[in-house]
Structures are given as C-alpha cells and as structure tokens.
Write an enzyme that holds these catalytic residues in place. Structure first.
Site, PDB file in Angstrom:
ATOM      1  N   TYR A 182       0.824  -1.231   0.000  1.00  0.00           N
ATOM      2  CA  TYR A 182       0.000   0.000   0.000  1.00  0.00           C
ATOM      3  C   TYR A 182       0.844   1.261   0.000  1.00  0.00           C
ATOM      4  O   TYR A 182       2.046   1.209   0.082  1.00  0.00           O
ATOM      5  CB  TYR A 182      -1.083  -0.015   1.074  1.00  0.00           C
ATOM      6  N   GLU A 183       0.167   2.375  -0.199  1.00  0.00           N
ATOM      7  CA  GLU A 183       0.836   3.690  -0.300  1.00  0.00           C
ATOM      8  C   GLU A 183       1.798   3.716  -1.488  1.00  0.00           C
ATOM      9  O   GLU A 183       2.838   4.372  -1.453  1.00  0.00           O
ATOM     10  CB  GLU A 183       1.563   3.971   1.028  1.00  0.00           C
ATOM     11  N   GLY A 184       1.407   3.026  -2.574  1.00  0.00           N
ATOM     12  CA  GLY A 184       2.283   2.859  -3.738  1.00  0.00           C
ATOM     13  C   GLY A 184       3.125   1.619  -3.565  1.00  0.00           C
ATOM     14  O   GLY A 184       3.947   1.581  -2.645  1.00  0.00           O
TER      15      GLY A 184
END
Lengths: 578, 578
Positions: free
Chosen positions: B436-438
C-alpha cells in the site's frame, strides 16, 4: 480463483530434449518398458488429476479448514472424494516397490507429478506425501511381514501414513525426545508420549493411519544414538491384514497454522499404544534418513509447484489488468490503459518467477535422476550426488518457491493482499516448506557439515567437473566459469578454515547453499538455452536464459564475498547483548 | 505471546550521540524549546503507550478482526479504549500544526514514536496514521476555514481520517478513476462512486470520519491531470464544528485480508455525498503528493517497527529454546541441550534482523531530519534529499521489515508457523507495507524516473558527496568507497542509457533502489561504529557493524552487476509467451 494448469510443454522439453530420458531409461532394466507414450499418458492423467480434481478444492480447503471433535478430525468438504480418486488412480504407489503392488516408476518422472500435485493443492497432497514417506521407510527397513502387511494398503491409499518425530521441546534436536517404548510380553512394544505438528496424524480420509514414531527404549543410550523407530497403526491389524481394535493413539487437538489449513496437523497422544519396531533398536534415526532424501526433495517440489502456481496466477492477472501506459508509448490505445505486461518492473517479477521455477524444475529432475541411478543401477557416484544435492533441493527450491509466491502477490498489488484471488494463500501455504522436514538452516548445515566437509569437497568438485562448459553457448561460458570458480574457491575456503574455525560451517552455510544453488541453476539455464529450438517456445527459453544470466546469476558475487569470511563476525556478539 | 519493549537505548544513542539533535534543534526556532528532558519524556511516555496499551491488543485484534453489519463496523474488543488513550495523550497531533492545536514536534522524533506504535500494534495504529495523513493534507492545502474546522478535531483524535483513492479498476493508475464530483447549487460538490481498500473508512472509534476523496469534475481533462480532491465527512459539520446529518457515504463491506485484521478496510460507496474541494480543481494528485512523503516514510516505519518486534520475539525464543549443541562444545552442560543462541546460523539470522533494523532506524531518522530541515528552515537541499530518499525509505524499510519478520519466524522453526507465538502474524501484517501507499515497484520507479533521471543524478551525487569518509573507521572506508562508486556508476549508466533505452529505468529500478539502500545502510553502520562507545552497548554496535560489512553489504556486488544491463533481457519475451 486459483486455477492450475499443468506445464506440459516444459515437462516434455525437459524429459525428451534436455534429459533425453528415453535413452537413459532404455539402459535401466526396471524402466526399459516405459515408452514415451506411457510417459506422456502418465503425465497427462496426473495433470488432469491435479487440475480438475485437486485444484478446485485448494481455496475452499483453506477457507473451511479441518475440524476436531473428541479426537476425531474432519477434513474440508470434498477432500475425501478427491483423495479416493487420487488413491484409485494409483498415484500414491507411483514410485512404490512393484513386489508389493507399487508401480516402480522413476523418481525423475515422479518429480513432475509431485510438482503438479503440490501446485494444485498442497494441503490435500500432504495426505499423500506422508503416505509415500511411510512406504519408503517400511520398504527399506521393514520385515518381510511388515512390508506385506502395510505396503499394498499404503500404495493403494486405503491406509495413510504419518511421521511422529517432533515433540514440543524437541524439533531439530531429536536426540532429546522423551517418548518411551517399553517391550511388552507379546514381543511388541508399548509406546507412550506426546508428539506435536503431526501432519495427517488423524483425519477421515482412510480406514487406517500408519504412524511411524520415534521413541526411546528403556535402556537406550542418551542422544540421537538412542532413538528407535516404531510402526504404530491407529487400528491394529490382524493376520489377514484387516483392521481391528483401536490402538492407544489419539489426536489431542489440531494446530492453528498460518497456512496449509486443509492439512490436519495434530498433537498426537500415545498412551501405551502397541508399536512394532522397524529396523534395529537405537537405529531409528538412520531409518528415517533413508526416507529423508525422498521427502526432502518432495518438500523442495512443494516450493517448485508453488512457484508455478504463483506464476500462472500472476501472468493471468498481469494480462487482464489494465493499468498505466508502456514507457515506449500506448500499446492498447483504444482503452484507458495498457496491460501490466508492458511494465518493465512487472516483467522483471514475472521473469524472475519463471526463471527460478523452470531452472528449479530442471535441477529437481536432475536430482531425481541421481536418485534413480543410485537406486536402480547401483551408480555409486550418482548416489553421492543425490546425497549432496538433497539439502540444496529442499532448501533452495522451497526458499525460491516462497520468494516466487511473494513476488506473484506483489504483481497483484492490493488485490494480492485480500483473500479473494488466492495468491496470499500461496504465500501462507508455501511458507511451511522452508520449515518442515528440517528447517532450511538445517539443510544448509547438512550440506556444509555432512556433505562437503566430510569428503573435503571432493563430491562437489566431481559434480562440477562433470558440467562440460563446451556444451553451452559461448555467451554463457565466461559468467558460468566464474561462478563455478567462485563455488570451488568458497568450498576450499570452508574446507581449509573449518579445521581452525569450528563455527565457520554454521556461520556461512546458508549463503554457501545459495551460492551453489544459483550457480547450478545457471548451468541448467545454459543447457536449456543450448537445447531449445527455434520455435516460440524455444525462443522463450532463450529469453529467460538471458534474463537469468543478466539479472539473477549476479547474486553469486555477493554470496561468494559473504561466504569468504570468518565466523568471528557472527560469534562475537555476547549472548546477553542480543 | 507477542511482547513489545521500546528500544530506548538505541533511540537515545541515535538521537543524542549519532545525530546530536540537541545541537541541531537549538538552531531551529520551532524546536529550540525541546530540551533533552522533554525528548526523553516524550519517548518514555510514547513507549509506555506502545508497550502497555497497544501491544497487548495486537494478537487479540488479529484473532477477533473487525465485523460489518448493515454498513456499521465494529473494531476488535479493546480497540476503542486504547484509541481513546492514544488520542487523549495527544499522540495523533504530535507533528501537527501548533496554530491548530497540533504539537509541532520534529519528524525525526516522530519517526521513533511511529516506529514504536507500528511495532506494538500495526492494525490499531493504522487508525492513527490515516488521521495524520488527512491532517497533513488539509494543513497544506485546505482553506483557513477547513483547517479550523478539521485540524483540531483530527489532532485530538475526536475525528479520524481516511483516504479514498483506489477503485477496483484503478490502483497505481489513479488517472483512470471513475468517481465523479458534480458542482452543487450550494457551492459544494456531490461525490458519487465506489472506492475499495479504504483503511479506516468506517469504524466505531470516533464520532466522525473525514474522508479525503479523489474524484473527477464533469469537465475534467482525461488522466491524472483531471483529478480533484474533496473532503467528504461521514457526518456533516455545522458552523460551530458540531457533527450533524449523516452524509451519503457508507461502507459496503469489509475486505478479507491476509493480515492487519484489526484494521477495518472497507469498500466505500459514495452516493451524492456532500464534498468540499480541497486545493485547486484538477490538482488533487498534487495535494496528495504533499502528504505522500510523510505517509510513505510512515509505511517504511511500519516495516522498521515490524523488524524490531520480530527481533525481540526471535531473541526471546532463541534464548529460551534449548536445542542441539554448540559447534565448539556444550555451553549448557547441565541440561539436555544448549540455547539456540549458540548456533551460528541462528545468530546469522538474528544479526541480520538487527543490522537491518538498527541500520534502517538511523536511515529513517536521517530522512525525518531532512523533512524537518526542509520544512522548518527552508533548506532547499534538505528538501531535495527528502524527496530523493522517500521512495527508498518506503520500499527498502518495508522490504527489509518483511524479510526480518520471515527470518524471525524461521528462528522459531515449526513453532513459528502456528498462531500461538504470534510471529506468523508479524509476517502477515507486515506484508501490506510493501504494497500500500504505492507498491514498492512504484517507489523504485519514482526513485529512478522522477528523482534520479529528472536531475541527471545530481541530487544523489550531492547526497553521497556529503558523506565524508574521513569520519569513519579506516576498516570500513574501502568497502564503502567501492559501494559509493558502484552507486555512482550505476546512476551514470541509467542516466546515459535511458535516453536511448526508455524501458531501462523500469527494468532495473528495483535492483537500483536496493543498491542505494544497502549502500546507505553501510554509511550509517560505519558512522554508528565510529560514534559508539566502549561499553557493552557500544561493543554490540561495533559487532553489528562488522557483521553488516562482512555479510550484508556484499549484496551490492550482485545488485550493481544486475543494474548495469540493458532493458532487452526484460522486454524481449513476447507478451503471448508469458
């Protein structure tokens, strides 16, 4: 959503082009009748079993898990019918002794079938692989009567096998087990103790469970030289081979595990259970080791199957998922986005999985071949090679399998973290392969301590001497020559320094195993590239070989540098400073 | 059985000896009042919160999970009381804007607190970190009224934050989202669409949830330049800041995840929900990016916290577990076996976890320091360093954190695979930080594409030029000099070849990020070794530094060789051949 497709084309390439098994088998009397057609038919039917019978129960088995009630264990819905079909097809006796209704097929072929079964449904196949393990042990060390009583029932799948080794305080260190075996007036033994982590220890798939249990006789020497092995059937067996009275062995509970949740893992309580010694008293560990080479290779194949399964899911997702644009301009201009396949970093992940899986498959078959040659032709060198390579097969294949599963999950992004797609299950299921059947750290110690140091690296040298670099394309010769030299230099370092640095072997064993593993894969990739044809499949092999040499083989540089160190950096930190 | 102990001694060493924060902060007006005593008090109270309030709920939160009923979500038992205590302690506004009741503490200090909160209970802390993220975004891009309305309530924890970015077809590629924002007569907007994977999207911990949602205006340009950002509160807020009417946003279901099961991850349905634009129309992604540097570092800290948690469990187990004998003779002759700590391969695993965790901690603090300098002193170079280092912090810290969790699990052997000990939970929980978060692949692309190629590697060169090799011990100079040269050579290769090989950046980005990461850790280990004293703690630092240089830094050799390649080996395979 987990779908499994047998990698038939790669199997055929490896069997008939790389290893030319028909020529090999023609020279081995036990295999001389196995024609190319038979080989194909076996693989095709095994593939059908994997894809159509086993794979559809993989996710549901994980969701449903096993349930325990008053010592009885229920497997997930569908497992019983699928197990019956596997057993009915004769798959559990595939490599079994023909004198007792086994099919006597080569291990090299068995590797491919096992890989498929593991890949399709590792939880379900575990019931089978423990059965195979028990058969091998009984076949090698049992009395004539034990073989006649147990082998046909194990090969047919009517009974299943389980191995009772671990106790809560004794895992790797079996020398300190506390289970006791007391001689009884009837000539048998009474076994008491508690074993944990017992795969298939109790379940509802078969009419009997044949436990092979390690325990200590009253007068046993301390440590690993005082362990004996016993057959302890769940139901006692009469002289006609019929199951009768319930024996004193019962499942105390199921373990709650990270994965392989369709596999029933029990705490097993033995309470004066009737046991029958197998092999010599106090020689139980040696009996276990006979089986270990096969079982360890099998656990490596679990990693391999997981890599193939993970690859198939990731490719399917990458093909269908539209996200972002190619760095060289839109490839799918009519839609909002291109497929994930255009992205170099996604390709890197897919190619890594593929290169490790196909390289691993060639390596595993090579190990299977050494086992066959050692067993069926008395080839002493092949037997030594199989001993040397087994810990690498177990650890390197399972480590790479886990790595591949994690990488495939990464291709899915957030969708890989939720249960729906099933790829997170592959990660959870595969993790155990690095742990059981001897942790991978123990495999590395076995490689360095038992296999390499014991003969001063001679067998390893022989193995690498046998890899003829003139039989690979020139572009791969130099990097491989360097990698070989790195392995030999690392080996010499270990052999020469271990005499004065007793902690060295353990300090560098894991890195050394990886160094040898990546180098061996390099050899098989170079050979595959040489043998591959000019068709689409052959070109793909060439491309994967290039990728392996450009992007994965370079890991040996760091590993070699890491191995060439002393144990001081590992041993210096004071215990209390951890 | 998961226990968490704040690594206070290492924190103090890094703060006061390595980074000498008191000297630094004295020069920054916003921090000039933060004395050493205040710093210690904050860390000590934060540590108490982590160890005594959060950690005890880590395993139970995983077991119980969250439940969904008719759009309402219940968090695991105990989470509400613990969240109230965290909020009441002011921890959610720690780095917040003092003009709106935030506490304005340095990020460098915040890093340590975040690491502890993540380590103690990642699921519980996620409710906080999303709140921090929303605050940062509103603080940087909101109107005066939006800041006054939302920030105090977010800092106090009375309300929580959530980020609505991902849609089922749009994850990394936010340019293709379909959520719509239609201007309304009241000057606001009506938001409609479905978002997935929404962490803390719905729960029972706070009286309101402030969603920051990406959506497209009717006349928006296509792609990522047509995305706007909106505040969509779960309950509308009146002019006095009181919550009123329920807004048209509701949880459709919870995602079933591999881990972080105490964190409620929703599918969120927006049905003409009232939204308030934040920042300029069509500039929503830019607003998001302001927050990203902080959030990405935070996710890196999740990996770091997991590494520390994993280390503590593995050391405790290794100390208590008796298994086998030392290769140099029994160390515990009165008992059946020695502790696991005598085994070199177990030490290798523990030292690897420790070297990666302590090296990572120094690195993370360095990044936090650059963020502080950029924000509070206008140091333009520090701001560029923070931009450059953020993707490395997110990806390298989370990748290493996962690796450490898996390695700690391995120390436990079979006991690591069952749920009881909790270490398998660390593996499952930490896995998300890589996604997550890229995803970490996206971080690597950001590093190479946006940060390195954009200025031809100039900022990276500046960063490494600033590492003065005369300030480290001579034994580490040569290997580090070589590693630095490797990074610079790899960078030059990428910069020069990318002009003619547009797929190159993506093909080698992940290996390049690792190359830079291992080299940076080398720098911090060499610095720590130089600064460490002669006491037991200092000696342990020296030992770990030696281990890092002998066994982990050599990885750069393989990475450098892998980066110096062309994209052809990655791009050659035809799409249909995968």
């Amino acid at each position: 959503m987990l779908e499994y497709r047998p990698p038939e084309q790669d199997f055929e390439f490896l069997l008939f082009e790389l290893f030319k098994v028909q020529e090999q088998w023609a020279d081995i009397p036990a295999f001389a009748d196995i024609s190319e057609d038979i080989t194909r038919a076996v693989l095709s039917e095994g593939g059908r079993m994997a894809a159509e019978v086993m794979a559809p129960l993989n996710q549901s088995g994980d969701e449903e898990g096993c349930t325990w009630l008053d010592g009885e264990v229920s497997t997930p819905p569908g497992f019983k019918a699928a197990y019956d079909e596997i057993a009915g097809g004769g798959w559990l006796g595939l490599s079994g002794n023909p004198d007792y209704e086994g099919q006597g097929m080569p291990k090299l072929l068995g590797c491919l079938l096992e890989e498929m079964f593991w890949g399709a449904n590792s939880s379900l196949y575990l019931y089978g692989t423990l059965t195979t393990g028990a058969s091998i042990c009984i076949d090698n060390h049992g009395t004539e009567q034990q073989k006649a009583t147990y082998l046909p029932k194990l090969y047919s799948g009517q009974w299943s096998g389980a191995m009772g080794l671990t106790e809560s305080h004794a895992g790797t260190d079996l020398g300190i087990i506390r289970s006791r075996a007391v001689p009884a007036a009837d000539g048998g033994y009474r076994i008491s103790g508690t074993k944990i982590f017992i795969t298939s220890g109790e379940h509802d798939l078969t009419e009997n469970v044949v436990h092979l249990v390690l325990a200590k006789l009253p007068d046993a020497p301390a440590g690993s030289k005082g362990i004996s092995l016993f057959i302890v059937p769940k139901f006692l067996v009469d002289e006609q081979g019929k199951v009768g009275e319930r024996n004193g062995v019962v499942s105390g509970s199921l373990e709650h595990k990270m994965g392989i949740r369709g596999s029933a893992t029990s705490v097993m309580n033995f309470d004066e259970a009737q046991g029958f010694i197998i092999g010599e008293p106090n020689r139980g560990l040696a009996c276990m080791f006979t089986m270990m080479n096969y079982e360890r290779l099998s656990v490596g194949l679990q990693g391999l199957g997981a890599g193939e399964l993970a690859y198939q899911q990731a490719v399917r997702y990458a093909r269908e998922r539209l996200q972002g644009r190619s760095p060289t301009g839109p490839k799918n201009p009519d839609r909002d986005a291109d497929s994930l396949l255009v992205h170099p970093d996604v390709r890197r992940m897919l190619l890594t999985i593929r290169a490790l899986t196909e390289g691993g498959r060639a390596f595993a078959m090579f190990v299977g071949m050494q086992l066959d040659l050692g067993k069926y032709t008395g080839d002493e060198q092949a037997a030594r090679f199989s001993e040397l390579l087994t810990p690498i097969a177990k650890a390197f294949l399972s480590d790479r399998g886990f790595e591949c599963a994690v990488m495939a999950q990464q291709v899915f992004g957030g969708h890989g973290y939720i249960r729906e797609w099933g790829v997170e299950q592959i990660v959870r299921d595969t993790r155990i392969a690095q742990i059981y059947e001897g942790t991978n750290g123990v495999q590395a110690l076995d490689l360095v301590g038992r296999k390499v140091l014991r003969d001063g690296g001679a067998t390893l040298q022989e193995l690498f001497d046998g890899f003829d670099l003139s039989t690979i394309d020139t572009c791969y010769r130099e990097p491989l020559e360097k990698a070989f030299a790195g392995v030999i230099a690392a080996t010499e370092h270990i052999v020469s320094r271990s005499a004065v640095d007793p902690a060295l072997a353990g300090a560098i064993s894991t890195d050394y195993l990886e160094l040898v593993g990546y180098t061996l894969y390099g050899w098989f990739w170079a050979r595959m590239a040489r043998v591959a044809g000019e068709d689409a499949y052959g070109c793909a092999k060439q491309d994967c070989a290039r990728f392996y040499f450009a992007r994965l083989l370079p890991k040996v540089l760091g590993l070699e540098a890491s191995v060439i160190s002393e144990s001081a950096c590992v041993m210096a930190l004071a215990d209390e400073a951890f």
